[in-house]
Design an enzyme around this catalytic site. Structure first.
Site, short mmCIF file in Angstrom:
data_model
loop_
_atom_site.label_atom_id
_atom_site.label_comp_id
_atom_site.label_asym_id
_atom_site.label_seq_id
_atom_site.Cartn_x
_atom_site.Cartn_y
_atom_site.Cartn_z
N CYS A 191 0.85 -1.02 0.13
CA CYS A 191 -0.02 -0.08 -0.01
C CYS A 191 0.83 1.16 0.02
O CYS A 191 1.64 1.34 0.91
CB CYS A 191 -0.96 0.06 1.35
N CYS A 220 0.31 3.73 2.91
CA CYS A 220 0.62 3.07 4.25
C CYS A 220 2.16 3.47 4.42
O CYS A 220 2.64 3.69 5.41
CB CYS A 220 0.63 1.70 4.17
#
Length: 103
Positions: free
Chosen positions: A24, A27
């Site tokens: 991600c 993230c």
């Protein structure tokens, strides 16, 4: 992991959990922000990163449907949650308002 997670969030410290995925992009962008937050708050807050791919049961249990999702636990209870990337000052404000953590 579930029993140790429960022990962790039920500690006397405020716990900020970051549910993330290694794949991600947002993230990855949140990681240095959380490091800066940790540098500011020191031992007043425990910041824990949970990889949803390795801990799927926890992610399902806390209804994490997108990453990153941060959940703030105070006295073992979820007090606040947010999906997406927040800036350092926004996270510090949440810690102040929701958990009385002063910086």
């Amino acid at each position: 992991m579930k029993s140790s997670f429960n022990n962790l969030i039920n500690s006397e410290k405020v716990v900020l959990v970051d549910f993330f995925g290694t794949w991600c992009g947002p993230c990855q962008a949140l990681m240095p922000i959380l490091k800066d937050v940790k540098d500011e708050v020191g031992d007043d807050v425990k910041i824990v990163k949970i990889d949803i791919d390795k801990n799927n049961e926890l992610a399902v249990n806390y209804q994490v449907r997108s990453v990153p999702t941060m959940i703030l636990f105070v006295d073992g209870k979820p007090r606040w949650r947010q999906s997406g990337v927040l800036q350092k000052n926004e996270i510090l404000n949440v810690l102040d308002v929701q958990a009385s953590v002063k910086v």
